[in-house]
Motif scaffolding. Structure first.
Motif, short mmCIF file in Angstrom:
data_model
loop_
_atom_site.label_atom_id
_atom_site.label_comp_id
_atom_site.label_asym_id
_atom_site.label_seq_id
_atom_site.Cartn_x
_atom_site.Cartn_y
_atom_site.Cartn_z
N GLY A 25 4.58 2.70 4.59
CA GLY A 25 4.78 1.67 3.57
C GLY A 25 5.34 2.25 2.28
O GLY A 25 6.17 1.62 1.62
N ILE A 74 7.36 -3.53 4.26
CA ILE A 74 7.88 -3.22 5.61
C ILE A 74 8.56 -4.44 6.22
O ILE A 74 9.63 -4.34 6.83
N LEU A 75 7.94 -5.63 6.05
CA LEU A 75 8.48 -6.84 6.67
C LEU A 75 9.73 -7.36 5.97
O LEU A 75 10.67 -7.83 6.62
N CYS A 92 2.19 -2.82 1.13
CA CYS A 92 2.95 -2.01 2.09
C CYS A 92 3.50 -2.85 3.24
O CYS A 92 4.66 -2.71 3.62
N LEU A 93 2.65 -3.74 3.78
CA LEU A 93 3.10 -4.60 4.88
C LEU A 93 4.21 -5.54 4.42
O LEU A 93 5.19 -5.78 5.15
N LEU A 95 0.10 2.98 8.10
CA LEU A 95 0.71 1.89 7.34
C LEU A 95 0.96 2.28 5.89
O LEU A 95 2.01 1.94 5.32
N SER A 152 8.96 2.69 2.76
CA SER A 152 9.66 1.40 2.68
C SER A 152 9.72 0.91 1.23
O SER A 152 10.77 0.45 0.77
N LEU A 157 -2.49 -2.26 1.18
CA LEU A 157 -1.93 -2.47 2.51
C LEU A 157 -1.10 -3.75 2.57
O LEU A 157 -0.08 -3.81 3.27
N LEU A 158 -1.51 -4.78 1.86
CA LEU A 158 -0.71 -6.01 1.80
C LEU A 158 0.64 -5.74 1.16
O LEU A 158 1.68 -6.25 1.62
N HIS A 190 -4.68 2.55 8.97
CA HIS A 190 -4.56 2.48 7.51
C HIS A 190 -3.65 3.60 6.98
O HIS A 190 -2.76 3.36 6.16
#
Length: 318
Positions: free
Chosen positions: A182, A36-37, A32-33, A178, A185, A29-30, A175
């Protein structure tokens, strides 16, 4: 209603591996985030605005040939792809400041350029225009749709089961969302309205699987008078494993067929559902159920209140 049992009831300690799964999910998830950012999305025409033109050629044509012809004809930013067969071409043009009228004229110019550069008849089959403002509104409305869906699910699960289950269910859905977006992305796969529709479908599908396990956990808490929370939870997951494999497996077979045989139009939609269903099956066990256990769900939370005899006074003081 009973289901076909394709597996003998197993005795896998799913909850015993929840810490490993939590670390794995956190790392993914980190990533993916971060994507995305910092990388963002490769938004499709639905969100960015622009013009899409569908053409039919008399003979099979190479994408490179069409791209080079458009570049030399004044359309260097055109995105060209097959739309089904090698004679069907989809061209995406970025929006222009002049507005819709100019975009309508560009389709005629594209047809003229390709008619001159490529031998054989070229047929104009479809022209669609989406303004930048409409695309921005679609992005906002899509985000709100996902948010309201999650809020509604939180309320529903809290009322039907217990607040710890509701938190676990919503955490699992966040979850799944994302992770799915993600991946789009991270690998810069085109993100359009069909992908957003698939994300909403993933929310519903994942919730269905989660509700089945939660329902079995509640049932086993009432039936199994002996056993710890961990034992009853593992037993419930193992009991529903056969159903999960049947449901997810048959759905994945259909989606794989759509992905490989359905053509470019539904490729992103099918891919989003494939990713979402796979990760949704995982998150039902290791996110939704694990969080409910971590929050301290117990037998007393799920047992119905004892019946009150007529005339009996219930002392509910602490």
């Amino acid at each position: 209603m009973s289901h076909v049992q394709i597996l003998k009831e197993l005795d896998v300690d799913f909850m015993g591996k929840r810490y490993i799964a939590a670390v794995l999910s956190g790392v993914v998830l980190l990533i993916c985030l971060g994507s995305i950012l910092f990388r963002g999305f490769d938004f499709g025409l639905d969100f960015t605005g622009g013009t899409v033109i569908e053409l039919g050629f008399e003979e099979p044509v190479e994408i490179a040939t069409v791209t080079n012809a458009l570049g030399e004809g004044g359309f260097p930013a055109a995105v060209v792809q097959y739309f089904g067969s090698r004679t069907d071409i989809l061209i995406r043009l970025p929006p222009v400041a002049e507005g819709e009228a100019a975009s309508a004229q560009r389709s005629d110019e594209v047809l003229r350029v390709l008619d001159e550069a490529i031998s054989g008849q070229v047929d104009l089959r479809r022209v669609e225009f989406v303004g930048p403002q409409v695309g921005e509104e679609l992005r906002e409305q899509g985000g709100l749709a996902v948010l309201f869906a999650l809020i509604g699910i939180l309320i529903y699960v809290a009322v039907r089961f217990e607040w710890r289950f509701a938190v676990g269910a919503v955490a699992a859905l966040i979850h799944d969302v994302l992770f799915t977006v993600g991946m789009f992305s991270l690998f810069q796969i085109e993100f359009d309205l069909t992908v957003l529709a698939a994300v909403l479908a993933v929310i519903g599908y994942s919730l269905n699987d989660t509700i089945v396990i939660f329902d079995r956990i509640r049932e086993n808490f009432r039936k199994m008078r002996k056993g710890t929370v961990m034992e009853i939870t593992n037993r419930s997951i193992n009991q529903t494993l056969s159903r999960t494999i049947i449901t997810s497996g048959t759905t994945l077979l259909v989606l794989l067929a759509l992905y490989f045989l359905g053509g470019q139009a539904i490729e992103s939609f099918s891919l989003a559902l494939i990713i979402g269903i796979v990760i949704g099956t995982y998150s039902t066990i290791y996110i939704a159920t694990a969080i409910a256990v971590w929050l301290g769900v117990s037998r007393t939370d799920l047992l119905p209140p004892p019946p009150v005899k007529e005339g009996e006074v219930v002392d509910d003081r602490p």
